[in-house]
Structures are given as structure tokens and as C-alpha cells.
Enzyme design. Structure first.
Site, PDB file in Angstrom:
ATOM      1  N   GLU A  55     -45.244 -25.733  40.640  1.00  0.00           N
ATOM      2  CA  GLU A  55     -43.893 -25.388  40.218  1.00  0.00           C
ATOM      3  C   GLU A  55     -43.711 -25.554  38.715  1.00  0.00           C
ATOM      4  O   GLU A  55     -43.022 -24.757  38.082  1.00  0.00           O
ATOM      5  CB  GLU A  55     -42.860 -26.224  40.975  1.00  0.00           C
ATOM      6  CG  GLU A  55     -42.688 -25.829  42.433  1.00  0.00           C
ATOM      7  CD  GLU A  55     -42.245 -24.374  42.624  1.00  0.00           C
ATOM      8  OE1 GLU A  55     -41.707 -23.773  41.686  1.00  0.00           O
ATOM      9  OE2 GLU A  55     -42.454 -23.845  43.723  1.00  0.00           O
ATOM     10  N   TYR A 138     -33.922 -26.374  39.010  1.00  0.00           N
ATOM     11  CA  TYR A 138     -34.721 -25.488  39.842  1.00  0.00           C
ATOM     12  C   TYR A 138     -35.906 -26.227  40.461  1.00  0.00           C
ATOM     13  O   TYR A 138     -36.130 -26.182  41.675  1.00  0.00           O
ATOM     14  CB  TYR A 138     -35.242 -24.271  39.062  1.00  0.00           C
ATOM     15  CG  TYR A 138     -36.390 -23.643  39.796  1.00  0.00           C
ATOM     16  CD1 TYR A 138     -36.151 -22.867  40.918  1.00  0.00           C
ATOM     17  CD2 TYR A 138     -37.717 -23.914  39.453  1.00  0.00           C
ATOM     18  CE1 TYR A 138     -37.198 -22.355  41.674  1.00  0.00           C
ATOM     19  CE2 TYR A 138     -38.764 -23.412  40.193  1.00  0.00           C
ATOM     20  CZ  TYR A 138     -38.498 -22.632  41.293  1.00  0.00           C
ATOM     21  OH  TYR A 138     -39.526 -22.150  42.036  1.00  0.00           O
ATOM     22  N   ASP A 156     -33.889 -19.643  41.707  1.00  0.00           N
ATOM     23  CA  ASP A 156     -34.635 -19.262  40.511  1.00  0.00           C
ATOM     24  C   ASP A 156     -34.105 -17.901  40.071  1.00  0.00           C
ATOM     25  O   ASP A 156     -33.171 -17.370  40.655  1.00  0.00           O
ATOM     26  CB  ASP A 156     -36.140 -19.213  40.799  1.00  0.00           C
ATOM     27  CG  ASP A 156     -36.494 -17.978  41.582  1.00  0.00           C
ATOM     28  OD1 ASP A 156     -35.670 -17.550  42.407  1.00  0.00           O
ATOM     29  OD2 ASP A 156     -37.584 -17.417  41.368  1.00  0.00           O
TER      30      ASP A 156
END
Length: 312
Positions: A55, A138, A156
DNA sequence: TACGCGTGGAA
DNA sequence: TTTCCAAGCGT
């Protein structure tokens, strides 16, 4: 003879297209079964460490660039303990090709904080995740949902774009609803127990079908109820200026400097100025020194007098 | 809130 | 060739 629908204006007509949550869930679940993407960070059982690294790498970075880099990175740092123990320099070397080198610094510090404060267990709690370096709203939600299956809405840019277009008639491919409005919509739509598949499905749809430029509306499972289907036109572009030196944007110089230090253990400012600018004139060295100092405060380089190297 | 931060393929 | 863009974050 069928009477024509009476509408006060075009907007009201579009409002009628807004899908129910149940319809959206059914359509998207069907689409996701056959179109979902498989990635290393989506393999079961989910490894929170892999999700964390992936991520952070995926922040503002395309999947095709992350996939090979993630494999290299995991081979080099198989566990969060390995990463926490590593030298900063090795983390930056492993970050090669990904860009935004500060992320490597954040990720490294994040791993150290998790080992120090949580015994190496990556938190599943949003508030705890948010306090870690490099973990914003996020990424915190992505880890909670994707690694731990928590029912949190992940928003996102892909999901923001999909929900903006579905629920509001947009005429430009650049338009989108404010993030706060999208998050409220996303939280209402999130199915119970859908933390993983629902967020991944929305994200994949945004990435594969509801793309920013040239969206494939004809292939979209949501097109019949999408407020923007068939409306979206290319955005008029407007480039903005970046601070430059010798006609090259500052951040490109930063990238070139880190890349240079990946290859060599240590250099003087004058040597680097010669290599980068083809000149070690006083002005060039002075400008470079200023750049290096800011980069040092970002943690991506280390300055010792006139010598520059990657941080230990 | 707006800005600065990398990279390299695609348009 | 030039411009744009891609799973954001921190200040």
C-alpha cells in the site's frame, strides 16, 4: 400512447438514474467474480506486512511498477523485523525505480515504530494506524480492510472517481465529488462483511473500466444506472509550473541525486555538481548544498561536511 | 488548503 | 517531442 416523462430540468432526469445500494452490490459482486485482479498483496491468507509494504508502494504509483519492486523488497526484507533492523541506505536502494523516495523513509520508520510500540504486530485499528509515519487516511483504511477484513470504506482516487460518476452527472473526465461527500456515500454503500471484496471491486472497476481518461462505459456493469454514462468528455488540460534549476524541475534533481548515491557509496558536493550539472561552479555547488540540506531533513540523504551519502 | 514530492510508459 | 498520469502523505 405513452406519456413523456415530465421533468423540470436535466438534472432531475439524471437523479432518477441513481442506483440503490442493493443493485450496486449485486452488479458489482457479479462483475468482480470474473474481473478481479490477483496480486501478491491479495493472496490468502492476507499478510498484513505485505499489505503494508504494497500500500505504501502503491501511493501515487502504478501497479505494474509496484509488482516487481515488491517482490525484490520482500526477498530483501521478508518480515517487518528484518525491515526494522535494516540500514536506511539498504531500504532506499531497494526502493529504486519507485520514485517518491521519502516513502521509503516513512515505511522504514513505520516498521520500526510498529516493532517498538506493537511488538511487530501491525495494528488493525484506524486511529493507531493513522499515527504511524507515511500512513494517511487512505492507507490506514486500506490496511484495516484488505489485511484484516474490517468493514471500513476505503476511498482512493479510483473509488472517488467511480462513485462521483455513478451518483452525479459529470461532463468532464477530470471532475469528481469532494472526498468528504464520497466517503459518506462509500460508507452507506459498504455491505456488511464486504470490507475486502467490496472495496477491491470498486477499486478494480475504477482501474480497469471507469478510467480517468477514455472510460470504457460500454463494458461497465453499472452503466444502466450511472449518472455520467455517455456524458464524460476529455478535460481541458492546464499544466502548472514547477520550481526549476537549469530548466529541470527541482524534484527531478532530487531523484537524480538519490539515484546517483545508490550507485556510489559517498561523494563530495563538488563531485556531484560535476556529475549532475557538468559544472562545479560556486553557484552550482551552493544550490546543490541547499538541495542536499532539505533532502537531509527529509531523511533521504545524509550530509557530513562536504560529503553526501545515503543515510546509515 | 495548496504545494512539493519520482518515475517512466502511454497518449 | 511534449505532456499527462498513477492505490497519497506531510507540512
Amino acid at each position: 400512447m405513452r406519456a413523456k416523462r415530465v421533468t423540470t430540468n436535466a438534472k432531475d432526469q439524471r437523479e432518477d438514474r441513481k442506483p440503490s445500494a442493493a443493485w450496486l452490490r449485486q452488479r458489482l459482486r457479479w462483475w468482480y467474480r470474473t474481473h478481479r485482479r490477483m496480486f501478491r498483496w491479495r493472496t490468502e491468507p492476507r499478510d498484513p506486512y505485505i499489505v503494508l509494504v504494497a500500500e505504501v508502494m502503491l501511493q501515487q504509483t502504478q501497479v505494474w511498477r509496484v509488482e516487481p519492486a515488491l517482490e525484490r523488497f520482500l526477498k530483501r526484507f521478508p518480515t517487518i523485523e528484518h525491515l526494522a533492523r535494516a540500514a536506511r541506505r539498504d531500504v532506499l536502494v531497494a526502493w529504486q525505480g519507485l520514485g517518491y523516495n521519502r516513502r521509503a523513509v516513512y515505511l522504514h520508520e513505520c516498521a520500526r515504530a510498529i516493532v517498538a510500540r506493537f511488538g511487530g504486530v501491525i495494528p488493525a485499528d484506524l486511529a493507531q494506524l493513522r499515527m504511524l509515519p507515511g500512513i494517511g487516511d487512505y492507507t490506514a483504511r486500506a490496511i484495516a480492510a484488505f489485511a484484516y477484513g474490517k468493514d471500513v470504506a476505503v476511498v482512493d482516487v479510483n473509488i472517488q472517481r467511480v462513485l462521483s460518476r455513478v451518483f452525479y452527472p459529470l461532463q468532464s473526465q477530470a471532475e469528481q465529488l469532494p472526498i468528504g461527500k464520497v466517503r459518506r456515500i462509500a460508507e452507506q454503500l459498504l455491505p456488511r462483511g464486504g470490507g475486502r471484496w467490496w472495496n477491491e471491486a470498486l477499486m478494480d472497476l475504477g482501474s480497469l473500466v471507469c478510467t480517468k481518461r477514455s472510460p470504457r462505459c460500454s463494458e461497465c456493469p453499472l452503466r444502466r444506472r450511472c449518472s455520467s454514462a455517455g456524458l464524460l468528455l476529455p478535460a481541458e488540460q492546464q499544466a502548472k509550473e514547477e520550481p526549476c534549476y537549469r530548466n529541470v524541475p527541482r524534484r527531478l534533481w532530487r531523484g537524480r541525486l538519490v539515484e546517483l548515491l545508490r550507485q556510489r557509496s559517498s561523494c563530495t558536493l563538488a563531485e556531484i555538481a560535476e556529475l549532475l550539472f557538468g559544472s562545479a561552479a560556486a553557484d552550482d555547488v551552493a544550490w546543490l548544498r541547499n538541495l542536499a540540506d532539505q533532502m537531509a531533513s527529509d531523511g533521504v540523504v545524509c550530509r557530513d561536511g562536504e560529503r553526501l551519502e545515503l543515510p546509515p
